[in-house]
Structures are given as structure tokens and as C-alpha cells.
Design a protein around this motif. Structure first.
Motif, PDB file in Angstrom:
ATOM      1  N   PRO A 288       0.860  -1.390   0.204  1.00 21.80           N
ATOM      2  CA  PRO A 288       0.067   0.014  -0.067  1.00 21.80           C
ATOM      3  C   PRO A 288       0.785   1.319   0.022  1.00 21.80           C
TER       4      PRO A 288
ATOM      5  N   THR B 174      -4.970   2.004  -3.066  1.00 22.70           N
ATOM      6  CA  THR B 174      -5.571   3.314  -2.506  1.00 22.70           C
ATOM      7  C   THR B 174      -6.999   3.446  -2.220  1.00 22.70           C
TER       8      THR B 174
ATOM      9  N   TRP C 159      -9.030   2.892   0.586  1.00 20.89           N
ATOM     10  CA  TRP C 159      -9.067   2.803   1.970  1.00 20.89           C
ATOM     11  C   TRP C 159     -10.438   2.560   2.573  1.00 20.89           C
TER      12      TRP C 159
ATOM     13  N   LEU D 215      -3.896  -6.306   5.559  1.00 18.98           N
ATOM     14  CA  LEU D 215      -2.965  -5.180   5.044  1.00 18.98           C
ATOM     15  C   LEU D 215      -1.655  -5.476   4.984  1.00 18.98           C
TER      16      LEU D 215
ATOM     17  N   GLN E 100      -3.146   5.140   7.862  1.00 15.24           N
ATOM     18  CA  GLN E 100      -4.225   4.356   7.013  1.00 15.24           C
ATOM     19  C   GLN E 100      -4.466   3.214   8.007  1.00 15.24           C
ATOM     20  N   TRP E 101      -3.492   2.369   8.477  1.00 13.83           N
ATOM     21  CA  TRP E 101      -3.735   1.354   9.249  1.00 13.83           C
ATOM     22  C   TRP E 101      -4.631   1.374  10.446  1.00 13.83           C
TER      23      TRP E 101
ATOM     24  N   ARG F  80      -6.954   3.887  10.593  1.00 13.48           N
ATOM     25  CA  ARG F  80      -8.270   4.102  10.170  1.00 13.48           C
ATOM     26  C   ARG F  80      -8.814   2.840   9.653  1.00 13.48           C
ATOM     27  N   VAL F  81      -8.281   1.912   9.108  1.00 12.49           N
ATOM     28  CA  VAL F  81      -8.646   0.546   8.612  1.00 12.49           C
ATOM     29  C   VAL F  81      -9.101  -0.269  10.045  1.00 12.49           C
TER      30      VAL F  81
END
Length: 194
Positions: free
Chosen positions: A96, A106, A108, A115, A165-166, A168-169
Motif C-alpha cells: 500500500p 488506494t 481505503w 493489509l 491508514q492502518w 483508520r482501517v
């Protein structure tokens, strides 16, 4: 493997993995998931699983644990992720944080299963992209034969954006994090023009 853009057979890769002390590996040849995967098997004492790396509009998505798809998987990332899940597979958003835009995940907002937080292919690309960091790659050629684990560890890169991002996921539910070598070819050092 040599079933897509690699140079070695599954047996050759498993033998190299055994020599390196690896207990299991996952083959993720590029494809559209219509090829029936090999069943899990031990090769040279290494458990080998067969998956596929699918190109989507949101990056590459690795599918593991599903049979052959009745139709080619590609296109919109949300649709591919849904198809992988519906067909019984487990999906990983691959590399990613790759500096190469067509490789980078991209999408997300799509509910991925896993991931890939560490990717050696991404790490070397980051070192090449950063002018001064090229020295790290040259040094690695000399230190790897005597201190392989430490050499690889020094080459790994971190990304503050990927960490965000991690998180957020992860806020949406459980997601597995994985590391991958993303190796496509044998490295052969040529000596005396051989």
C-alpha cells in the motif's frame, strides 16, 4: 513463480525457502483468479499455499484460500474485494505504500481482510527513490552474505501515511497485518562476464 512474472518454479522457490529456514510461504502470482490454485502442500519441508495477486482500480489485491473464479477478477477494487470474499477467499491489500503508483493500494474505504504493512519490494523502491539512500542498497550487497537478517531489517522502511491508514482501517474492525517479500526473480551476481 514462473507461472506469471517470476523466474523460478514453485519447487525451486520452496527449496530456497527451506534453505533460508522458512516454514511456510504463499505463492501470489499475478492473474485474474481463473486458474485453479494448487492445493496446500509441503515442498522441501515448507508448507506452500497458492494464491493470486489481482490488479484492481485501487491497487493490487492478493486472494488466498479460494478456488478458481468462474469469471476473471479485475476492475473496481470494491467489486474484487467483494468477489474474493463471496468466493470464500481471504484478501490482502498489497504494497500500500509503494512509490510506484500503479502498485499502491488506494481504496481505503473498501472492507479488506488484511493489509501488507511490510513489503521488501516497496522498501527497495523507496531506497532507490531517495537519492542518498542508494548507499544502503550497495552496503546490503556486501553485508547480506554474512548478516542476512540484520541487512534485511535495515532496509525496511516506515511510512507515517501508512500508519495513519492502518489505524483508520483498524477502527472499522479486525484486520490482519502481514509482511511480504514480493520477490519476482532470482538475483544472480555475474562474475568475470559469466
Amino acid at each position: 513463480t514462473d507461472r506469471s512474472d517470476g523466474l523460478s518454479t514453485p519447487d525451486e522457490i520452496a527449496a530456497a525457502a527451506a534453505r533460508a529456514g522458512i516454514k511456510f510461504l504463499v505463492f501470489t502470482d499475478h492473474g485474474d483468479a481463473t486458474r485453479a490454485p494448487d492445493p496446500p502442500a509441503y515442498r522441501s519441508g515448507v508448507l506452500c499455499l497458492d494464491g493470486v495477486e489481482i490488479s484492481t482500480s485501487g491497487g493490487h489485491y492478493v486472494a488466498i484460500g479460494m478456488g478458481a473464479s468462474p469469471y476473471p477478477l479485475a476492475g473496481e477494487s470494491r467489486d474484487v474485494v467483494e468477489d474474493v470474499r463471496r468466493l470464500g477467499g481471504f484478501g490482502v491489500a498489497a504494497h500500500p505504500d509503494s512509490p510506484k503508483p500503479e502498485l499502491r493500494w488506494t481504496d481505503w474505504d473498501t472492507p479488506i481482510d488484511a493489509l501488507e504493512l511490510i513489503n521488501l519490494d516497496t522498501s527497495w523502491r523507496v531506497h532507490v527513490a531517495e537519492g542518498g539512500a542508494k548507499f544502503a542498497l550497495i552496503r546490503a550487497l556486501f553485508t547480506y552474505p554474512v548478516r542476512s537478517s540484520e541487512t534485511i531489517g535495515r532496509l525496511l522502511t516506515q511510512s507515517a501515511e501508512l500508519d495513519q491508514q492502518w489505524n483508520r482501517v483498524l477502527s472499522r474492525g479486525r484486520v490482519v497485518r502481514v509482511a511480504g517479500a514480493d520477490a519476482h526473480a532470482k538475483l544472480v551476481l555475474l562474475v568475470d562476464g559469466a
